[in-house]
Design a protein around this motif. Structure first.
Motif, PDB file in Angstrom:
ATOM      1  N   ILE A   4       0.835  -1.201   0.000  1.00  0.00           N
ATOM      2  CA  ILE A   4       0.000   0.000   0.000  1.00  0.00           C
ATOM      3  C   ILE A   4       0.869   1.250   0.000  1.00  0.00           C
ATOM      4  O   ILE A   4       0.620   2.191  -0.750  1.00  0.00           O
ATOM      5  CB  ILE A   4      -0.948  -0.008   1.216  1.00  0.00           C
ATOM      6  CG1 ILE A   4      -1.964  -1.138   1.081  1.00  0.00           C
ATOM      7  CG2 ILE A   4      -1.656   1.335   1.370  1.00  0.00           C
ATOM      8  CD1 ILE A   4      -2.803  -1.369   2.318  1.00  0.00           C
ATOM      9  N   LEU A   5       1.908   1.238   0.826  1.00  0.00           N
ATOM     10  CA  LEU A   5       2.823   2.373   0.871  1.00  0.00           C
ATOM     11  C   LEU A   5       3.504   2.588  -0.479  1.00  0.00           C
ATOM     12  O   LEU A   5       3.648   3.715  -0.949  1.00  0.00           O
ATOM     13  CB  LEU A   5       3.866   2.182   1.978  1.00  0.00           C
ATOM     14  CG  LEU A   5       4.802   3.348   2.229  1.00  0.00           C
ATOM     15  CD1 LEU A   5       4.027   4.632   2.520  1.00  0.00           C
ATOM     16  CD2 LEU A   5       5.747   3.037   3.367  1.00  0.00           C
ATOM     17  N   ALA A  11       1.801   6.771  -6.691  1.00  0.00           N
ATOM     18  CA  ALA A  11       0.768   7.729  -7.091  1.00  0.00           C
ATOM     19  C   ALA A  11       1.212   9.163  -6.866  1.00  0.00           C
ATOM     20  O   ALA A  11       0.850  10.063  -7.615  1.00  0.00           O
ATOM     21  CB  ALA A  11      -0.527   7.445  -6.333  1.00  0.00           C
ATOM     22  N   LEU A  12       2.024   9.370  -5.826  1.00  0.00           N
ATOM     23  CA  LEU A  12       2.482  10.718  -5.512  1.00  0.00           C
ATOM     24  C   LEU A  12       3.845  11.026  -6.105  1.00  0.00           C
ATOM     25  O   LEU A  12       4.431  12.066  -5.824  1.00  0.00           O
ATOM     26  CB  LEU A  12       2.536  10.913  -3.991  1.00  0.00           C
ATOM     27  CG  LEU A  12       1.200  10.871  -3.261  1.00  0.00           C
ATOM     28  CD1 LEU A  12       1.416  10.955  -1.765  1.00  0.00           C
ATOM     29  CD2 LEU A  12       0.299  11.988  -3.734  1.00  0.00           C
ATOM     30  N   VAL A  16       6.211  11.955  -0.647  1.00  0.00           N
ATOM     31  CA  VAL A  16       5.262  11.745   0.440  1.00  0.00           C
ATOM     32  C   VAL A  16       4.922  13.028   1.174  1.00  0.00           C
ATOM     33  O   VAL A  16       4.006  13.051   1.985  1.00  0.00           O
ATOM     34  CB  VAL A  16       5.770  10.685   1.454  1.00  0.00           C
ATOM     35  CG1 VAL A  16       5.813   9.328   0.812  1.00  0.00           C
ATOM     36  CG2 VAL A  16       7.109  11.070   2.022  1.00  0.00           C
ATOM     37  N   ASP A  17       5.638  14.132   0.903  1.00  0.00           N
ATOM     38  CA  ASP A  17       5.311  15.402   1.536  1.00  0.00           C
ATOM     39  C   ASP A  17       3.959  15.929   1.073  1.00  0.00           C
ATOM     40  O   ASP A  17       3.397  16.827   1.689  1.00  0.00           O
ATOM     41  CB  ASP A  17       6.388  16.445   1.248  1.00  0.00           C
ATOM     42  CG  ASP A  17       7.708  16.097   1.925  1.00  0.00           C
ATOM     43  OD1 ASP A  17       7.671  15.389   2.958  1.00  0.00           O
ATOM     44  OD2 ASP A  17       8.759  16.533   1.428  1.00  0.00           O
ATOM     45  N   GLU A  18       3.418  15.392  -0.003  1.00  0.00           N
ATOM     46  CA  GLU A  18       2.134  15.835  -0.509  1.00  0.00           C
ATOM     47  C   GLU A  18       0.965  15.247   0.254  1.00  0.00           C
ATOM     48  O   GLU A  18      -0.165  15.644   0.067  1.00  0.00           O
ATOM     49  CB  GLU A  18       1.994  15.473  -1.996  1.00  0.00           C
ATOM     50  CG  GLU A  18       2.936  16.253  -2.879  1.00  0.00           C
ATOM     51  CD  GLU A  18       2.775  15.882  -4.339  1.00  0.00           C
ATOM     52  OE1 GLU A  18       1.676  15.485  -4.742  1.00  0.00           O
ATOM     53  OE2 GLU A  18       3.758  15.984  -5.069  1.00  0.00           O
ATOM     54  N   ILE A  19       1.224  14.297   1.130  1.00  0.00           N
ATOM     55  CA  ILE A  19       0.159  13.698   1.920  1.00  0.00           C
ATOM     56  C   ILE A  19      -0.334  14.733   2.913  1.00  0.00           C
ATOM     57  O   ILE A  19       0.448  15.367   3.603  1.00  0.00           O
ATOM     58  CB  ILE A  19       0.637  12.426   2.651  1.00  0.00           C
ATOM     59  CG1 ILE A  19       1.010  11.353   1.622  1.00  0.00           C
ATOM     60  CG2 ILE A  19      -0.426  11.907   3.604  1.00  0.00           C
ATOM     61  CD1 ILE A  19       1.621  10.116   2.236  1.00  0.00           C
ATOM     62  N   ASP A  20      -1.644  14.905   2.996  1.00  0.00           N
ATOM     63  CA  ASP A  20      -2.254  15.890   3.881  1.00  0.00           C
ATOM     64  C   ASP A  20      -2.436  15.294   5.271  1.00  0.00           C
ATOM     65  O   ASP A  20      -3.215  14.388   5.459  1.00  0.00           O
ATOM     66  CB  ASP A  20      -3.608  16.319   3.315  1.00  0.00           C
ATOM     67  CG  ASP A  20      -4.223  17.451   4.102  1.00  0.00           C
ATOM     68  OD1 ASP A  20      -3.486  18.152   4.816  1.00  0.00           O
ATOM     69  OD2 ASP A  20      -5.444  17.633   3.989  1.00  0.00           O
ATOM     70  N   GLY A  21      -1.693  15.793   6.236  1.00  0.00           N
ATOM     71  CA  GLY A  21      -1.842  15.335   7.612  1.00  0.00           C
ATOM     72  C   GLY A  21      -0.719  14.422   8.031  1.00  0.00           C
ATOM     73  O   GLY A  21       0.053  13.936   7.214  1.00  0.00           O
TER      74      GLY A  21
END
Length: 124
Positions: A4-5, A11-12, A16-21
């Motif tokens: 999943i990771l 996808a990003l 991973v800095d684009e993940i919100d939260g």
């Protein structure tokens, strides 16, 4: 979990800095120690399926959706009752709105607010 990771990173574009939260550990999630835990506690009834809601959960749901004036009307209602109402709404919206107005003495805005909250609660 690793798969999943990898999918998320793919996808990003591995950014991973684009993940919100914040990313929480499983233990943090279980304990509700993230910065939004108090918000999540206030909507605790949404953590379990509507079908399992108690009378208290329904009352909390009404309050959370600014439908406090309906608390007395739905004081004996459990989550299963809301599921049946949602089914009626899905079957015939016009008849359901008529029922809310006549049987529950709701005005147009209250009907709309109730239906919006009902759809959100039952969408899972």
């Amino acid at each position: 979990m690793a798969g999943i990771l990898a999918d998320i990173k793919s996808a990003l574009g591995n950014n991973v800095d684009e993940i919100d939260g914040p990313i929480l550990t499983t233990q943090q999630e279980a304990q509700g120690t993230d910065e939004n835990s108090t918000e999540k506690e206030s909507i605790g009834q949404s953590k379990k399926p509507v079908r399992q809601w108690t009378r208290e959960d329904v009352q909390d749901w009404l309050k959370d959706n600014e439908l406090t004036k309906l608390c007395e009307t739905f004081k004996t209602c459990k989550g299963r009752h809301l599921e049946v109402m949602h089914s009626k709404y899905s079957d015939d919206k016009n008849a359901f709105y008529g029922e809310l107005k006549t049987d529950y003495n709701m005005n147009g805005k209250t009907c709309t607010d109730f239906v919006v909250a009902l759809e959100e609660a039952c969408e899972d």
